[in-house]
Each structure stands twice: as C-alpha cells, then as structure tokens.
Motif scaffolding. Structure first.
Motif, PDB file in Angstrom:
ATOM      1  N   UNK A   4      46.091  56.227  65.964  1.00  0.00           N
ATOM      2  CA  UNK A   4      46.855  57.475  66.043  1.00  0.00           C
ATOM      3  C   UNK A   4      48.353  57.190  66.129  1.00  0.00           C
ATOM      4  N   UNK A   5      48.732  56.214  66.947  1.00  0.00           N
ATOM      5  CA  UNK A   5      50.150  55.866  67.101  1.00  0.00           C
ATOM      6  C   UNK A   5      50.726  55.338  65.783  1.00  0.00           C
ATOM      7  N   UNK A   6      49.948  54.521  65.092  1.00  0.00           N
ATOM      8  CA  UNK A   6      50.392  53.982  63.803  1.00  0.00           C
ATOM      9  C   UNK A   6      50.642  55.106  62.808  1.00  0.00           C
ATOM     10  N   UNK A   7      49.696  56.035  62.701  1.00  0.00           N
ATOM     11  CA  UNK A   7      49.820  57.123  61.731  1.00  0.00           C
ATOM     12  C   UNK A   7      50.961  58.070  62.074  1.00  0.00           C
ATOM     13  N   UNK A   8      51.231  58.260  63.361  1.00  0.00           N
ATOM     14  CA  UNK A   8      52.352  59.116  63.760  1.00  0.00           C
ATOM     15  C   UNK A   8      53.679  58.564  63.244  1.00  0.00           C
ATOM     16  N   UNK A   9      53.790  57.240  63.173  1.00  0.00           N
ATOM     17  CA  UNK A   9      54.989  56.612  62.623  1.00  0.00           C
ATOM     18  C   UNK A   9      54.936  56.524  61.101  1.00  0.00           C
ATOM     19  N   UNK A  10      53.742  56.287  60.571  1.00  0.00           N
ATOM     20  CA  UNK A  10      53.582  56.003  59.152  1.00  0.00           C
ATOM     21  C   UNK A  10      53.711  57.253  58.276  1.00  0.00           C
ATOM     22  N   UNK A  11      53.078  58.349  58.690  1.00  0.00           N
ATOM     23  CA  UNK A  11      53.000  59.545  57.846  1.00  0.00           C
ATOM     24  C   UNK A  11      54.362  60.121  57.477  1.00  0.00           C
ATOM     25  N   UNK A  12      55.320  60.282  58.414  1.00  0.00           N
ATOM     26  CA  UNK A  12      56.629  60.825  58.021  1.00  0.00           C
ATOM     27  C   UNK A  12      57.357  59.960  56.979  1.00  0.00           C
ATOM     28  N   UNK A  13      57.213  58.637  57.091  1.00  0.00           N
ATOM     29  CA  UNK A  13      57.846  57.733  56.114  1.00  0.00           C
ATOM     30  C   UNK A  13      57.184  57.899  54.752  1.00  0.00           C
ATOM     31  N   UNK A  14      55.873  57.947  54.750  1.00  0.00           N
ATOM     32  CA  UNK A  14      55.118  58.169  53.507  1.00  0.00           C
ATOM     33  C   UNK A  14      55.509  59.498  52.857  1.00  0.00           C
ATOM     34  N   UNK A  15      55.593  60.558  53.641  1.00  0.00           N
ATOM     35  CA  UNK A  15      55.952  61.880  53.113  1.00  0.00           C
ATOM     36  C   UNK A  15      57.372  61.884  52.554  1.00  0.00           C
ATOM     37  N   UNK A  16      58.263  61.154  53.204  1.00  0.00           N
ATOM     38  CA  UNK A  16      59.646  61.059  52.731  1.00  0.00           C
ATOM     39  C   UNK A  16      59.691  60.433  51.341  1.00  0.00           C
ATOM     40  N   UNK A  17      58.953  59.350  51.157  1.00  0.00           N
ATOM     41  CA  UNK A  17      58.937  58.690  49.852  1.00  0.00           C
ATOM     42  C   UNK A  17      58.307  59.589  48.782  1.00  0.00           C
ATOM     43  N   UNK A  18      57.231  60.265  49.131  1.00  0.00           N
ATOM     44  CA  UNK A  18      56.591  61.133  48.136  1.00  0.00           C
ATOM     45  C   UNK A  18      57.531  62.257  47.728  1.00  0.00           C
ATOM     46  N   UNK A  19      58.227  62.845  48.691  1.00  0.00           N
ATOM     47  CA  UNK A  19      59.170  63.920  48.387  1.00  0.00           C
ATOM     48  C   UNK A  19      60.254  63.445  47.426  1.00  0.00           C
ATOM     49  N   UNK A  20      60.742  62.219  47.614  1.00  0.00           N
ATOM     50  CA  UNK A  20      61.780  61.686  46.741  1.00  0.00           C
ATOM     51  C   UNK A  20      61.252  61.451  45.335  1.00  0.00           C
ATOM     52  N   UNK A  21      60.058  60.883  45.241  1.00  0.00           N
ATOM     53  CA  UNK A  21      59.491  60.580  43.918  1.00  0.00           C
ATOM     54  C   UNK A  21      59.155  61.854  43.157  1.00  0.00           C
ATOM     55  N   UNK A  22      58.631  62.867  43.863  1.00  0.00           N
ATOM     56  CA  UNK A  22      58.179  64.104  43.208  1.00  0.00           C
ATOM     57  C   UNK A  22      59.244  65.185  43.168  1.00  0.00           C
ATOM     58  N   UNK A  23      60.426  64.887  43.716  1.00  0.00           N
ATOM     59  CA  UNK A  23      61.501  65.889  43.828  1.00  0.00           C
ATOM     60  C   UNK A  23      61.049  67.103  44.634  1.00  0.00           C
TER      61      UNK A  23
END
Length: 204
Positions: A50-69
């Motif tokens: 749970x702790x790992x995903x709490x840190x990981x998910x926002x970073x992942x979402x940031x990258x997806x937002x940039x790639x997909x505009x």
C-alpha cells in the motif's frame, strides 16, 4: 525476507491440511500457530504494498498525462482480501473450505492490481495506443522509483517505441525523455526515417 517467510508458511499450512485429510485428524493448536504467522507476515506485506503504491501511482499518472496530453484518466487499484475484513477472521471463516481443498484461500498471495482507463479495465476497453501509453508510463514510474531507492539512474530502454502510438504521443514521449531526467536512453524503431523526423521535431 517477509515474503519468503509468508510463502513458506502458506506451504506448511497447506501441507498440514493434507496431513489432516490423510490421517483423519485435526490439530487446532498447530493450525492456529500457522494462522498467527500468516497474519503477522501478511499485514507487513499488505502495508508495504500500500505504501509503495501511494508513492508510485501519482508518478505513473503524471507520466501518462504528459504522454496522452491529458486525454484520458488512468489509475491502479490494489485488490486485496485484507481490504475487506480482518485477516484472522477470514482464515477462520474459510477453514472448512481450506480443509477440503488443502489450500489457503485467503491472503496477500491472492492480491492483484487492476489497471483502469477512464474507470474501465485497460485490458478490455483501451485501444492499443492507450495500452502502450499505459505500459510506458508504468516503466517510467518504475525508473523514478529505482532512481530514488538506489541513488542512481538506470539505463532506459525503449524498444520499438513508436509502434501503436500516434505522432502526438510519440512527440510527447520523446520530449519527456530528452529533458535530462533520464541518463542513458536507448531507442529502437523499425523505421530510421520516422525516428529521425520525430527527433528533429522535438529538438530544442
């Protein structure tokens, strides 16, 4: 080490059920010892995931937002039986089923991740380009995590990266990796001309 201990306890608990079945016996004291160990190790693993995903998910979402505009919203849901009820209570409630199957039917070994795009499962509802954008974003987020945990920048390998992605997403991705966040980046493509054209467009 905790995961190794947990898996070892699962195996021993299952073997105990097989012994009960073959010998037509039941030892509640021995079983409770294994249950206590599963609860101990299981909650440690559950908490760390749970702790790992709490840190990981926002970073992942940031990258997806940039790639997909920002065209789609993505998320990762952590599916665990330990979210539903007290672990020991679940083990006791499913005792009859586990004795019959000689398997431990509840615990973090049943955990899974659900990848969603706009609230729907990626596997069923995303296009090939969206699925590839999702996968790339996962890898870039993993890169960030490794960099933070290890204190060094891994080599980033983008193999056949332009396949399935539209030009806009490709340009966004190349602009992203050229910022200097990543150290060495290796990119492969089946079309030399396409690669050169994209790199020219994203040159600063």
């Amino acid at each position: 080490r905790t995961l190794i201990s947990y898996n070892k306890t699962i195996k021993q608990r299952n073997e105990l059920f097989k012994y009960f079945l073959l010998s037509n016996t039941f030892d509640e004291v021995t079983l409770s010892t294994y249950n206590e160990l599963l609860v101990k190790y299981g909650y440690i693993i559950f908490s760390e995931r749970k702790k790992y995903l709490e840190k990981f998910i926002p970073v992942f979402q940031k990258y997806y937002t940039e790639i997909s505009s920002g065209k789609e919203k993505v998320d990762i849901k952590y599916k665990s039986q330990l979210n539903e009820n007290d672990y020991l209570t679940q083990l006791n409630n499913l005792l009859k089923q586990d004795r019959i199957s000689c398997r431990t039917s509840v615990g973090v070994h049943k955990d899974d991740l659900l990848f969603t795009l706009n609230g729907f499962p990626v596997k069923k509802h995303a296009s090939q380009g969206e699925q590839k954008s999702f996968l790339i974003s996962l890898k870039l987020a993993q890169f960030d995590f490794l960099k933070e945990e290890l204190g060094l920048k891994p080599i980033l390998l983008l193999d056949d990266i332009f396949d399935k992605l539209d030009n806009k997403r490709v340009e966004s991705l190349i602009s992203l990796v050229k910022r200097g966040t990543f150290n060495q980046v290796f990119i492969t493509d089946t079309s030399k001309e396409r690669s050169e054209e994209i790199l020219k467009k994203t040159s600063t």
